[in-house]
Scaffold this motif. Structure first.
Motif, short mmCIF file in Angstrom:
data_model
loop_
_atom_site.label_atom_id
_atom_site.label_comp_id
_atom_site.label_asym_id
_atom_site.label_seq_id
_atom_site.Cartn_x
_atom_site.Cartn_y
_atom_site.Cartn_z
N ASN A 1 0.98 -1.16 -0.04
CA ASN A 1 0.21 0.15 -0.12
C ASN A 1 0.81 1.37 -0.06
OD1 ASN A 1 0.29 -1.32 2.97
ND2 ASN A 1 -0.37 0.92 3.26
N ARG B 1 1.22 2.34 -3.75
CA ARG B 1 -0.07 2.84 -3.99
C ARG B 1 -0.22 4.41 -3.44
NH1 ARG B 1 -5.38 0.64 -1.10
NH2 ARG B 1 -4.30 1.94 0.30
N LEU C 1 -1.97 -4.34 -8.15
CA LEU C 1 -0.58 -3.47 -8.35
C LEU C 1 -0.28 -3.41 -10.02
CD1 LEU C 1 1.68 -4.58 -5.58
CD2 LEU C 1 0.74 -2.31 -5.76
N TYR D 1 -2.76 -1.13 -11.29
CA TYR D 1 -2.37 0.33 -10.97
C TYR D 1 -1.05 0.96 -11.43
CZ TYR D 1 -3.12 3.86 -7.55
OH TYR D 1 -3.52 5.19 -6.80
#
Length: 896
Positions: free
Chosen positions: A169, A172, A220, A223
């Protein structure tokens, strides 16, 4: 005996079958290939790498030789402190290496790490990448922009991919933050995403872990399209403590990793398993830190990658459990005609202890310990050994009373009169020290009414110069006749024993039996007639009758105190009598004069001269007998303070006796039988040891609370806490079961007696402590007969303090554990609450003593007395139109 042996065999077989039924066996996908990468740290033992844990080339070479059969590559986390030796040695075994540069707040160290990582990449062809920093942003030791500068600097000097390792995270969130602040993101600054996905730390169960990892990997990739994504850390701990729903364990680790690898290989995921070898020095990582390896610290595989997941040591543990269970069951064969049910209960208990021993053995062999945790575990186990012994002894007593045969040696209704009609002369001794004259007169009058033709009574008042105490007794003895001898002795040394020695000097020469009663005891006429005939057997040296009290209805406190005394005389003494190992408690005691002389008479070096002499008589081979029939009724201590002082005297005197007599328990040192030694030893352990142990463990646990709550290390495992809970349950079951079977009291009095029994834990432990540091404390008279006044001091101050601290400790544990929700911490908090009960029992009785309820007063609402409410006397409801007593008025109950 054949039936008993059959029971032992059956229970052992059932125990073995239970191990077979409970054997865990789980399915998981097979993995027959080679892992793409595992994290490797070349450290051994519990020393920290920054201090004294420097690896050697030989150790690294041995590790990598082992790992080369399992993986294609390894990931490192630093490049100094000996780790720089890894890449060239790894090349010898064909292993690729992802080099790590440890980054924290120490700029000088950061510089050394970066230079070393760059150098390793330049000079070792098997280096396939560099990871600059490991969870550095997550730990708050570097800002993203500063870490990016370090990454860019390394990228300019090497030709291998460069990244940093962070929790998924962070990648991100950093991208979102970078876009908001118009700065480069970590993802855009690295050659690939090295994401850590550790579901344990995110409160996922082992059943959810792989699905979570797959979801994050897909997230991921979506992303960061076009960016290489590597799961740089995935793993599951094999031991330690749960984190909410996440439970570590060997099966959980094996199944999770095999599932993960199978699914990762199926989708072509790049991943690295954390970690290769357990790292015992990581004990600070919430208890699970040392246990992430797929190999243990001895470099042995923890699980197989193919076939069913099983515990390879399971049957070894089962064997340990069965052997211990069998060994602990062997004493059952020495019991006198045990019943099948009795043997079954004892064998089941022995095997349960065996199972616990196996679990302890497994824990010790599968966990790593620094000095503090090893010391805590060792100390805990040392303290648990007597606790387990006490619990086993109590279960044995439950089995004997509930399922065994009726007592054989107990005198229930007296002994038949001698056939020749000859009654040996008895000399009854009554020592008195500042005793109320009217009370003592009642005692003498009862003696005068004895239905026995041949006795005398020697009354000795010692160290009581006030004539208002001794003059009425002297006059009363003259009135009762020549059988009654009065002695007023001042400046007597040796407490009660000194007075009794003087009484012996004035005893009639032809007296063969010495009877001893306290100054408050009213005996029944048949006392001597029923019990003296037992001395017709020349081997009998002593006959003991129980104590009882005639003022149990004086108050609610007296009511429950009387119930507490009754348990000892109706349970413990009856069972000890079966092995000719009773505790002599002075009053209501008959002693053969020859046995007394052989044993040295009354000793003044202990304050429990009666128990001391009784043990000496038994040590010299004399037989003793006990009856549970009441032949005398005395008075209870006036106050709770007096009750505690009496119990302190008994415990202190008991400890003096232990110190004085322990050598007589050695082989050949006395005529004590093996059973007698066992009964006395277990009796002392069960009373003095259990109470002292309870206080010691409670205080140690209080000290442990801040370590558990705030340091997050050395959490007491269930192998230490559950036995404490189990022993408490056994103690409660022991008390309630035996009281219901042997003691003729009502349920309310029984529960009150339990509270009274628990309330003296602190008192007994203080007496034992006094016994450890002193040789002699002065004799303290137990105030009876209404002479003592209630102390203005609260009688349970220290118990209140310790009890409150235990509750505060439990509350602190629960509050600090609200986030992690570690099961062991909640159990530990529960242990503190249980340990507070004896202390709070003392507080409850101290409060009760000062309350209106204690006085058996009328209740304002109902007009019914407390004594009537608990069934001590019939309820007398007010007549219609009667006026209830005004608030505040007290109507005390009469003595029944």
């Amino acid at each position: 005996m054949r039936a008993v042996v059959a029971v032992l065999v059956f229970v052992t077989a059932a125990h073995a079958a239970l191990w077979g039924l409970l054997r865990d066996k789980q399915d998981a996908p097979d993995f027959r290939g080679t892992l793409p990468s595992v994290s490797y740290a070349p450290f051994d033992g519990t020393g920290h790498p920054d201090v004294d844990n420097i690896p050697t080339a030989a150790k690294i070479r041995a590790d990598l030789k082992t790992l080369s059969k399992m993986t294609k590559a390894i990931r490192l986390y630093s490049s100094t402190g000996g780790v720089e030796m890894v890449p060239p040695i790894a090349n010898e075994f064909g292993l690729k290496v992802t080099v790590g540069a440890w980054i924290d707040k120490n700029s000088e160290r950061n510089e050394r790490e970066i230079r070393a990582a760059i150098d390793l990449a330049k000079h070792n062809s098997n280096v396939i990448g560099i990871v600059v920093g490991n969870e550095t942003i997550y730990r708050g030791e570097q800002k993203a922009e500063d870490l990016i500068e370090l990454i860019q600097r390394v990228k300019k000097q090497v030709s291998v991919p460069v990244t940093t390792g962070e929790i998924w995270n962070i990648w991100r969130d950093d991208s979102i933050e970078a876009a908001e602040h118009n700065r480069p993101s970590l993802a855009s600054s690295v050659d690939f995403i090295a994401a850590h996905v550790l579901p344990y730390w995110e409160n996922f169960t082992d059943k959810q872990a792989v699905d979570q990892a797959m979801y994050i990997y897909g997230l991921l990739r979506d992303y960061f399209p076009g960016k290489r994504v590597v799961i740089a850390e995935f793993g599951w701990p094999s031991a330690g403590y749960n984190l909410r729903n996440a439970v570590p364990g060997p099966f959980e680790q094996a199944v999770t990793l095999r599932n993960f690898v199978s699914r990762a290989e199926a989708i072509g995921m790049e991943y690295n398993i954390v970690e290769a070898i357990d790292q015992p020095w990581k004990f600070f990582e919430g208890g699970v830190g040392p246990y992430w390896g797929i190999l243990n610290a001895a470099r042995e595989p923890k699980f197989a990658w193919t076939g069913p997941v099983v515990d390879p040591d399971y049957w070894k543990l089962a064997t340990v459990a069965l052997l211990v269970g069998v060994l602990l069951s062997l004493p059952i064969l020495r019991l006198y005609r045990p019943t099948v049910m009795q043997a079954a209960v004892l064998a089941a208990t022995a095997n349960a202890v065996g199972a616990w021993a196996a679990i302890v053995f497994a824990y010790w062999n599968t966990h790593y310990f620094v000095f503090g945790s090893a010391f805590a575990l060792t100390l805990g186990l040392i303290l648990l050994v007597p606790l387990v012994i006490i619990a086993m002894a109590r279960i044995e007593e439950i089995a004997t009373v509930a399922f065994g045969r009726a007592p054989r040696r107990l005198i229930t209704n007296g002994v038949p009169a001698p056939a020749d009609g000859v009654f040996p002369k008895v000399s009854i001794h009554i020592p008195a020290y500042f005793e109320p004259p009217e009370m003592l007169k009642q005692t003498l009058d009862a003696v005068a009414r004895l239905d026995y033709p041949n006795f005398e009574c020697v009354v000795i008042i010692n160290n009581t110069p006030d004539p208002s105490f001794w003059q009425p007794i002297q006059d009363h003895c003259r009135m009762l006749g020549e059988r009654f001898v009065f002695i007023n002795a001042e400046k007597v040394k040796g407490f009660k024993a000194g007075a009794l020695k003087i009484a012996m000097a004035r005893t009639a020469p032809d007296a063969e039996i010495i009877g001893v009663i306290d100054a408050d005891y009213v005996v029944t006429p048949d006392w001597l007639k029923d019990l003296v005939p037992a001395f017709a057997d020349p081997r009998v040296g002593l006959v003991q009758a129980p104590q009882d009290h005639r003022d149990g209805g004086q108050s609610l406190m007296h009511y429950i105190m009387n119930g507490e005394y009754a348990g000892f005389f109706d349970i413990g003494m009856v069972q000890r009598n079966e092995h000719d190992a009773i505790i002599v408690h002075g009053t209501m005691c008959l002693i053969r004069r020859a046995a007394m002389d052989m044993s040295g008479g009354w000793a003044g070096d202990t304050i429990c001269e009666d128990t001391d002499l009784g043990l000496a008589i038994i040590e010299n081979g004399w037989i003793t007998h006990y009856t549970n029939k009441r032949y005398g009724f005395g008075l209870l201590p006036d106050t709770y303070e007096a009750f505690r002082k009496q119990r302190h005297r008994w415990a202190y005197g008991g400890f003096q006796i232990v110190k004085k007599h322990w050598r007589r328990f050695l082989p050949g040192a006395s005529r004590l039988t093996r059973d007698q030694k066992r009964e006395f030893s277990l009796g002392w352990l069960n009373w003095l040891g259990a109470e002292s142990l309870g206080v010691v463990v409670a205080i140690l646990n209080l000290i442990w609370v801040p370590i558990v709550a705030f340091a997050a290390i050395a959490i007491p495992d269930k192998i230490l806490t559950l036995p404490i809970i189990a022993s408490f349950v056994v103690s409660a079951l022991h008390f309630l079961t035996l009281y219901r079977l042997r003691v003729q009291v009502k349920v309310g009095q029984m529960l009150g007696a339990m509270v009274a029994a628990m309330s003296v834990q602190w008192t007994v432990s203080r007496a034992v402590a006094n016994g450890l540091i002193t040789e002699h404390l002065p004799f303290a008279r137990t105030s009876k007969g209404g002479l003592s006044r209630m102390s203005v001091e609260f009688q349970a101050f220290w118990e209140a303090v310790i009890g409150l601290l235990l509750w505060i400790g439990a509350a602190v544990l629960v509050m600090t554990n609200s986030q992690k929700q570690v099961t062991e911490i909640y159990i530990f908090a529960g242990v503190l609450i249980l340990q507070s009960l004896p202390f709070l029992s003392a507080v409850a009785i101290a409060v009760l003593e000062n309350s209106r309820i204690n006085a058996f007063t009328f209740w304002r609402e109902t007009g019914i007395r407390t004594a009537e409410l608990i069934g001590l006397r019939p309820v007398a409801l007010p007549l219609p139109g009667a006026i209830s007593p005004p608030p505040g008025s007290e109507i005390r109950s009469e003595t029944p």
